[in-house]
Motif scaffolding. Sequence first.
Motif, short mmCIF file in Angstrom:
data_model
loop_
_atom_site.label_atom_id
_atom_site.label_comp_id
_atom_site.label_asym_id
_atom_site.label_seq_id
_atom_site.Cartn_x
_atom_site.Cartn_y
_atom_site.Cartn_z
N ALA A 1 0.83 -1.20 0.00
CA ALA A 1 0.00 0.00 0.00
C ALA A 1 0.87 1.25 0.00
CB ALA A 1 -0.91 -0.01 1.23
N GLU A 2 1.98 1.20 0.74
CA GLU A 2 2.88 2.35 0.83
C GLU A 2 3.43 2.76 -0.53
OE1 GLU A 2 7.29 3.41 2.74
OE2 GLU A 2 6.28 1.51 3.23
N HIS A 3 3.71 1.78 -1.36
CA HIS A 3 4.32 2.05 -2.67
C HIS A 3 3.30 2.02 -3.81
CE1 HIS A 3 7.61 0.58 -0.05
NE2 HIS A 3 8.28 1.53 -0.65
N ARG A 4 2.02 1.98 -3.45
CA ARG A 4 0.92 1.96 -4.43
C ARG A 4 1.02 0.78 -5.38
NH1 ARG A 4 -1.82 7.06 -4.28
NH2 ARG A 4 -1.56 7.77 -2.14
N MET A 5 1.59 -0.30 -4.87
CA MET A 5 1.67 -1.55 -5.63
C MET A 5 0.40 -2.34 -5.34
SD MET A 5 3.40 -3.59 -7.62
CE MET A 5 3.46 -5.33 -8.05
N LEU A 6 -0.51 -2.41 -6.31
CA LEU A 6 -1.83 -2.96 -6.08
C LEU A 6 -1.87 -4.48 -6.03
CD1 LEU A 6 -3.85 -0.60 -8.44
CD2 LEU A 6 -3.63 -0.45 -5.95
N GLY A 7 -0.74 -5.11 -6.32
CA GLY A 7 -0.68 -6.55 -6.19
C GLY A 7 -0.32 -7.25 -7.48
N GLY A 8 0.17 -8.48 -7.31
CA GLY A 8 0.33 -9.38 -8.43
C GLY A 8 -0.91 -10.26 -8.45
N TYR A 9 -1.32 -10.70 -9.64
CA TYR A 9 -2.55 -11.48 -9.78
C TYR A 9 -2.26 -12.76 -10.53
CZ TYR A 9 -4.67 -7.25 -8.07
OH TYR A 9 -4.98 -6.18 -7.29
N ALA A 10 -2.66 -13.88 -9.94
CA ALA A 10 -2.31 -15.18 -10.50
C ALA A 10 -3.16 -15.56 -11.70
CB ALA A 10 -2.44 -16.25 -9.42
N PHE A 11 -4.38 -15.04 -11.78
CA PHE A 11 -5.26 -15.38 -12.89
C PHE A 11 -5.10 -14.39 -14.04
CE2 PHE A 11 -7.37 -17.53 -9.34
CZ PHE A 11 -7.54 -18.78 -9.89
N ILE A 12 -5.13 -14.89 -15.25
CA ILE A 12 -4.93 -14.07 -16.43
C ILE A 12 -5.98 -12.96 -16.51
CG2 ILE A 12 -4.83 -14.07 -18.95
CD1 ILE A 12 -2.55 -15.59 -17.58
N ALA A 13 -5.50 -11.73 -16.67
CA ALA A 13 -6.33 -10.52 -16.84
C ALA A 13 -7.04 -10.08 -15.56
CB ALA A 13 -7.36 -10.70 -17.96
N GLU A 14 -6.77 -10.77 -14.45
CA GLU A 14 -7.47 -10.48 -13.19
C GLU A 14 -7.19 -9.06 -12.70
OE1 GLU A 14 -7.86 -12.52 -8.74
OE2 GLU A 14 -6.13 -12.95 -10.02
N GLY A 15 -5.99 -8.56 -12.94
CA GLY A 15 -5.63 -7.24 -12.43
C GLY A 15 -6.14 -6.09 -13.26
N ILE A 16 -6.64 -6.35 -14.47
CA ILE A 16 -7.06 -5.26 -15.35
C ILE A 16 -8.24 -4.48 -14.76
CG2 ILE A 16 -7.85 -4.66 -17.67
CD1 ILE A 16 -6.32 -7.04 -18.75
N PRO A 17 -9.33 -5.12 -14.34
CA PRO A 17 -10.43 -4.35 -13.73
C PRO A 17 -10.04 -3.73 -12.39
CG PRO A 17 -10.90 -6.70 -13.67
CD PRO A 17 -9.71 -6.53 -14.54
N VAL A 18 -9.14 -4.37 -11.65
CA VAL A 18 -8.68 -3.78 -10.38
C VAL A 18 -7.97 -2.45 -10.66
CG1 VAL A 18 -7.15 -4.08 -8.39
CG2 VAL A 18 -8.46 -6.02 -9.24
N ALA A 19 -7.12 -2.44 -11.68
CA ALA A 19 -6.42 -1.23 -12.04
C ALA A 19 -7.39 -0.14 -12.48
CB ALA A 19 -5.43 -1.52 -13.17
N ALA A 20 -8.43 -0.54 -13.20
CA ALA A 20 -9.44 0.44 -13.63
C ALA A 20 -10.15 1.04 -12.43
CB ALA A 20 -10.44 -0.22 -14.58
N GLY A 21 -10.35 0.22 -11.40
CA GLY A 21 -10.97 0.73 -10.18
C GLY A 21 -10.10 1.78 -9.51
N ALA A 22 -8.79 1.55 -9.49
CA ALA A 22 -7.86 2.53 -8.90
C ALA A 22 -7.89 3.82 -9.70
CB ALA A 22 -6.45 1.95 -8.87
N ALA A 23 -7.92 3.70 -11.02
CA ALA A 23 -7.97 4.89 -11.88
C ALA A 23 -9.29 5.64 -11.68
CB ALA A 23 -7.79 4.50 -13.34
N PHE A 24 -10.37 4.87 -11.52
CA PHE A 24 -11.68 5.50 -11.32
C PHE A 24 -11.73 6.31 -10.03
CE2 PHE A 24 -15.95 5.45 -9.47
CZ PHE A 24 -16.66 6.10 -10.46
N GLN A 25 -11.15 5.75 -8.95
CA GLN A 25 -11.22 6.49 -7.69
C GLN A 25 -10.42 7.79 -7.75
OE1 GLN A 25 -8.71 6.90 -5.08
NE2 GLN A 25 -7.14 6.05 -6.45
N SER A 26 -9.32 7.79 -8.51
CA SER A 26 -8.55 9.03 -8.68
C SER A 26 -9.41 10.07 -9.38
CB SER A 26 -7.28 8.78 -9.50
OG SER A 26 -6.39 7.93 -8.82
N LYS A 27 -10.05 9.66 -10.46
CA LYS A 27 -10.90 10.58 -11.22
C LYS A 27 -12.10 11.06 -10.39
CE LYS A 27 -13.62 10.72 -15.52
NZ LYS A 27 -12.93 11.83 -16.21
N TYR A 28 -12.69 10.13 -9.65
CA TYR A 28 -13.86 10.47 -8.84
C TYR A 28 -13.51 11.47 -7.73
CZ TYR A 28 -18.18 9.80 -6.18
OH TYR A 28 -19.37 10.00 -5.53
#
Length: 344
Positions: free
Chosen positions: A120-147
């Motif tokens: 959390a300190e380094h804004r590293m949102l995580g590694g994801y074991a399932f293919i494409a799993e991190g893509i919507p998570v990243a979009a959520g982070a981008a959305f909260q910045s915009k919101y």
Amino acid sequence: MVQERTLPQFDPAIAQITKQEGLLLYSDMVLGRMFEDKCAEMYYRGKMFGFVHLYNGQEAVSSGVIKAMRPGEDYVSSTYRDHVHALSAGVPANEVMAELFGKATGCSKGRGGSMHMFSAEHRMLGGYAFIAEGIPVAAGAAFQSKYRKEVMGDTSADQVTACFFGDGACNNGQFFETLNMAALWNLPILFVVENNKWAIGMAHERATSDPKIYKKASVFNMPGVEVDGMDVLAVYTTAKEAVRRARAGEGPTLIEALTYRFRGHSLADPDELRSKEEKEFWLARDPIKKLAGQLVDMNLATAEELKAIDKKIQLEVEESVTFAESSPEPDPRELYRYIFAEDK
């Protein structure tokens, strides 16, 4: 050997980097390479377990994108090949190595292991074991910045998110759904495809109707850029423009970085599917050697300075192993800790 795509040409003079930037990029790539080499050694010595996916060869993508962002402010979403993304984001080598050893001092408290680096300190949102799993998570982070910026009036909320994933993820529904949503909402995000030609054992050209992934951006009315993922200056220059656009409210960018992993899919992979000719073609394009030559040619560094950096980082990596070995195992009584965000 499948016919190789013609790699985009890039004039290093266009990058207009300073000596400080050049040495930062070099140091970060060397750290990634030496760290992964040490991981392989520790894995085969039985110091870490499970699947371990190394990043050797792809360092220019991680360094070029993440170092074009604001450390500790902007967000990074990774994949199961996440050690080097974490290092580029500023997570200390000690914490990454300790996590690989399953120790309590690891960045995920020893609970995530190789595929789930988080800070959390380094804004590293995580590694994801399932293919494409991190893509919507990243979009959520981008959305909260915009919101926070546009709805809540927080003028400091101009953070950008970089989302890394491989060519294999680009035939997954989450890729298409999330790019569509990011374009509709004009999110401040970089979608970074690390096209290393192989989705585990499936050649990219056999799995997709159009191997040129960056062209898919046009469907969503967003810029799509093809870049030589073995040239960190090309990646850095491309990423800086994409970050500028995102921070200025101009929306997402899809970046396809043409790169190659020098090792098998994981350390358990005998790597028998790729031809010797293909491997030699890409090994000759080592991104670290390429940058070293560019820095010397541009009079931004001497061979002696680069060797000093190599030596310094080698010590840092060795120290990370010492730290990991001497760190305590997680307390079994804390098995159910860190399940909820409130429990830090």
